[in-house]
Design a protein around this motif. Sequence first.
Motif, short mmCIF file in Angstrom:
data_model
loop_
_atom_site.label_atom_id
_atom_site.label_comp_id
_atom_site.label_asym_id
_atom_site.label_seq_id
_atom_site.Cartn_x
_atom_site.Cartn_y
_atom_site.Cartn_z
N TYR A 89 0.81 -1.22 0.00
CA TYR A 89 0.00 0.00 0.00
C TYR A 89 0.84 1.27 0.00
N PHE B 49 0.13 3.68 -2.91
CA PHE B 49 -1.25 4.13 -2.82
C PHE B 49 -1.43 5.10 -1.66
N PHE C 186 -6.23 -1.01 -5.69
CA PHE C 186 -5.29 0.00 -5.19
C PHE C 186 -3.97 -0.05 -5.95
N LEU C 187 -3.72 -1.17 -6.67
CA LEU C 187 -2.55 -1.30 -7.52
C LEU C 187 -2.88 -1.06 -8.99
N PRO D 139 -5.35 2.90 -9.05
CA PRO D 139 -5.17 3.68 -7.83
C PRO D 139 -5.93 5.01 -7.82
N THR E 172 -9.63 4.27 -7.25
CA THR E 172 -9.83 3.78 -5.89
C THR E 172 -9.69 4.92 -4.89
N ALA E 173 -8.73 5.79 -5.13
CA ALA E 173 -8.55 6.96 -4.26
C ALA E 173 -9.77 7.88 -4.33
#
Length: 239
Positions: free
Chosen positions: A20, A23, A223-224, A227, A230-231
Motif C-alpha cells: 500500500y 497508494f 489499489f494497484l 489507484p 480507488t482513491a
Amino acid sequence: MQDTPLTVFAPGAWNRSSAYDNFRNLLSHRDIRSLAVDHLSNGADPPNQGLSEDSHRFHQVILDLADQGNRLVLVGHSYGGMVISTAAAGLGLEERSKAGKPGGVIVLVYMAAFVAERGKNLRDLIGGRLWSWMLTDGNYVRLDPNVDLIQDVPDASKAKHMFPHICLPAFLEPATQEPWHTIPSVYIVCEDDEALPSSIQYSMIKSLVNPRVFRLRSGHSPFLSMPMETADILEEVCK
C-alpha cells in the motif's frame, strides 16, 4: 478529535502492508491520512496464526488510534474483510461517543473483500473447500505460481510485496462479529476480479445493512491497478 479521518488498511492474504506504500502516498496528496497493518498469519512460521490473532492485533491498533481521538475508516481487502469485521466490534464512533470515549470507527470499507456472517469462515464463503490455486501443505497455504490472479497489475508489482504463505487457520476460523449493524458500511466491487469473482462479492453484499456500493472495472487489487479511481472512492467515503 482529529479533523480528518484516518484510513487503516487490513491487507488480503499473502499481501504485505508495504503493497500500500505507493497508494498511501497518493492518498497523502489528497490530505487523506492512512496506515496499513501486517497480519500475523501472513508468513508466520510455524504456521499457527489465524483470524483470531490477526483480529486481536488489528483491534489493538485501532483501539489505540481511537483513544487518541481519531475517527477511523477501516478498509479490508479480500481476507482483510474478515479481520476488520472482528476487530471493529465495540469501536464504532457512535457507540464510543455514548460511552464518553473519543474517536472510533466511522465506516467499514470492504474492497473485493469477504463479508462473513457470524459462525461462517472464509472457506464457507467459497463453497466449503479451498480453491485449486490455494496450495496447502499442512497449515501452509501458498499461491499457485502458474495462476495470475491480478491480471491488470504491472508485472513488476505482482510479487514484490507478497508473503510466501498464509496460515490455514486464517481460512478456517469462524467470524464472531457483525459490526455492520451499528457501523456504516461500503463495498467496492471489482467487476473483473479473477481471485474473488464479482458474483461472490455481490452475494456477500447482501449481508451488509444498507451499504454504499461502488464498482470498478478492476481485477482483485484496485489499489494497484486503478489507484486513482480507488482513491476517488476513498476520498468520497472520507468526506
